[in-house]
Enzyme design. Structure first.
Site, PDB file in Angstrom:
ATOM      1  N   ASP A  51      -0.692   4.234   0.749  1.00 41.44           N
ATOM      2  CA  ASP A  51      -1.296   5.174   1.693  1.00 41.44           C
ATOM      3  C   ASP A  51      -0.561   5.110   3.022  1.00 41.44           C
ATOM      4  O   ASP A  51       0.018   4.078   3.386  1.00 41.44           O
ATOM      5  CB  ASP A  51      -2.789   4.913   1.869  1.00 41.44           C
ATOM      6  CG  ASP A  51      -3.097   3.560   2.501  1.00 41.44           C
ATOM      7  OD1 ASP A  51      -2.515   2.563   2.049  1.00 41.44           O
ATOM      8  OD2 ASP A  51      -3.925   3.504   3.442  1.00 41.44           O
ATOM      9  N   HIS A 111       0.844  -1.201   0.000  1.00 38.43           N
ATOM     10  CA  HIS A 111       0.000   0.000   0.000  1.00 38.43           C
ATOM     11  C   HIS A 111       0.874   1.243   0.000  1.00 38.43           C
ATOM     12  O   HIS A 111       1.931   1.281   0.647  1.00 38.43           O
ATOM     13  CB  HIS A 111      -0.944   0.005   1.202  1.00 38.43           C
ATOM     14  CG  HIS A 111      -0.259   0.017   2.544  1.00 38.43           C
ATOM     15  ND1 HIS A 111       0.026   1.175   3.233  1.00 38.43           N
ATOM     16  CD2 HIS A 111       0.192  -0.995   3.326  1.00 38.43           C
ATOM     17  CE1 HIS A 111       0.617   0.879   4.379  1.00 38.43           C
ATOM     18  NE2 HIS A 111       0.737  -0.434   4.465  1.00 38.43           N
ATOM     19  N   GLU A 140      -5.079   0.666   2.893  1.00 39.61           N
ATOM     20  CA  GLU A 140      -4.714  -0.276   3.944  1.00 39.61           C
ATOM     21  C   GLU A 140      -4.748   0.364   5.328  1.00 39.61           C
ATOM     22  O   GLU A 140      -5.114  -0.286   6.306  1.00 39.61           O
ATOM     23  CB  GLU A 140      -3.312  -0.844   3.662  1.00 39.61           C
ATOM     24  CG  GLU A 140      -2.987  -2.129   4.414  1.00 39.61           C
ATOM     25  CD  GLU A 140      -2.396  -1.901   5.794  1.00 39.61           C
ATOM     26  OE1 GLU A 140      -2.326  -2.871   6.564  1.00 39.61           O
ATOM     27  OE2 GLU A 140      -2.021  -0.752   6.109  1.00 39.61           O
ATOM     28  N   GLU A 141      -4.349   1.628   5.414  1.00 41.97           N
ATOM     29  CA  GLU A 141      -4.321   2.306   6.710  1.00 41.97           C
ATOM     30  C   GLU A 141      -5.685   2.865   7.102  1.00 41.97           C
ATOM     31  O   GLU A 141      -5.835   3.440   8.179  1.00 41.97           O
ATOM     32  CB  GLU A 141      -3.299   3.447   6.692  1.00 41.97           C
ATOM     33  CG  GLU A 141      -1.866   3.011   6.420  1.00 41.97           C
ATOM     34  CD  GLU A 141      -1.232   2.240   7.562  1.00 41.97           C
ATOM     35  OE1 GLU A 141      -1.947   1.907   8.532  1.00 41.97           O
ATOM     36  OE2 GLU A 141      -0.029   1.949   7.487  1.00 41.97           O
TER      37      GLU A 141
END
Length: 398
Positions: A75, A73, A140-141
């Site tokens: 992000d 990811h 993802e975060e």
């Protein structure tokens, strides 16, 4: 920019302020790097009710098998107090041998090293005999709703199939070569509410305090332990994360008490069997409290989050051995094979192919002054390059 240099590739990604759910230029920068290496790119945005739209990237090099996926990811979490950083959190500045920036280890660093490993391999030997894909999310975060799970389904619907996957999350606790994740514990969250009757503390006979009942029920969730673990997983762990009555007054008996909890569970449980056990414990604790003379029955409700994550364990020996051998050759250390830690996007990937996780040292992830040793970037790039060679040689031979 030289793609074979992981410090340069990472700095370019860090300079993109891609705080979830913003793309921030990170996927554009990454797709440009991959295009330079011969990849074809598929940018796709997913939407869902009550969640922000999220951009994602699926890139592939090659058209035949065997097919290896690298997942990650771009992000990142917010920087927090930017003034507390000693370096600009989106600068990629190097100071005293370390590169600073949000996402340096979690996990733009892993992506940068994999890109540089591919660039080095292609420069020396040409593309692998098979296919490599990168499955990169911007979610993802965050809620993890419009990211990896949907991107996997999108790619699979277009005919994509994978033989194995590596997730580049920071898996090493202290130094490079410490740990490979070969599975993850499951995660289940719940909310327990005990009802009472509000009243004046001086007249308890006119009220019903929910707190004694909550203490009895919470105790039953915690004791006895849910299990003792096994050779693959540590013991299942339940943590009560909040208890709240919503009552600011000291002379008022509250009307209700609510507790939230999370369970990280091993492969002795499924989400269904675990919820059944927790409900059984709560029912028994309520009955025991009544039999022990509590003034009124314990009136409670319990609810569980719909998106529980199951535990899983990867048993692909060829994948694990190829990565372990690469780590040992590059670092001189045989990595531990672990299932510790929280959840990751590997929980979605395991439904499509065997998956392991290996990346940088995670000590500074999500912290002020998140940073990575430049030497660790070189080490991880070397490990990924060795792994690519070993895995494709083994997979082609099978």
């Amino acid at each position: 920019m030289t793609l074979t240099d992981p410090a340069q590739t990472l700095a370019a990604l860090i300079r993109c302020p891609s705080v979830t759910p913003e793309e921030g230029g990170a996927l554009t920068t990454l797709s440009g790097m991959l295009s330079e290496l011969g990849f074809t790119n598929d940018r796709v945005t997913f939407s869902d009710e009550d969640t922000p739209d999220v951009e994602n990237l699926y890139s592939r090099l090659g058209s035949s098998g065997p097919h290896l996926m690298f997942a990650g990811h771009t992000d990142v979490v917010p920087v927090g107090d930017a003034g507390a950083w000693t370096q600009d959190p989106f600068s990629g500045a190097i100071f005293d041998g370390e590169m600073y920036g949000r996402g340096a280890v979690d996990m733009k660093g892993g992506i940068a090293c994999f890109v540089s490993a591919l660039a080095r391999l292609i420069k020396k030997k040409g593309p692998p005999k098979g296919s490599v894909s990168l499955l990169i999310t911007g979610d993802e975060e965050g809620p993890s709703i419009n990211g990896t799970e949907k991107l996997l389904s999108h790619a699979a619907a277009k005919g994509e199939k994978w033989d194995a996957a590596v997730v580049g999350e920071p898996t090493n606790p202290d130094r490079m070569g410490d740990m490979i994740k070969i599975g993850r514990r499951g995660s289940l969250s719940g909310t327990l509410t005990v009802e009472g009757t509000q009243g004046h503390v001086a007249y308890p006979h006119l009220a019903d305090n929910p707190l004694p009942g909550m203490m009895a029920l919470a105790g039953a969730l915690l004791d006895p332990p849910l299990d003792g673990g096994n050779e693959r997983f540590p013991p299942t762990n339940l943590e009560i994360t909040s208890v709240d009555t919503g009552n600011p007054a000291t002379n008022v008996i509250p009307a209700r008490c609510t507790a939230k909890f999370n369970v990280r569970f091993n492969d002795q449980w499924t989400p269904d069997s675990l919820t059944d056990e927790l409900r059984r414990r709560l029912d028994q604790a309520a009955a025991d409290a009544a039999s022990q003379g509590q003034r009124s029955p314990v009136r409670f409700t319990v609810s569980f989050a719909e998106r529980a994550s199951p535990s899983f364990l990867t048993r692909d020996d060829a994948l694990i051995e190829a990565l372990s051998a690469a780590v040992e050759e590059a670092t001189g250390r045989m990595p531990a094979l672990s299932t510790t830690g929280g959840t990751s996007d590997a929980r979605f990937i395991k439904d499509y192919c065997p998956v392991v996780e290996f990346g940088l040292v995670g000590k500074t992830m999500h912290m002020v002054d998140e940073r990575v040793a430049v030497s660790d970037l070189e080490t991880l790039t070397g490990i990924y390059e060795l792994f690519l060679e070993r895995w494709f040689e083994s997979a082609v031979a099978r």
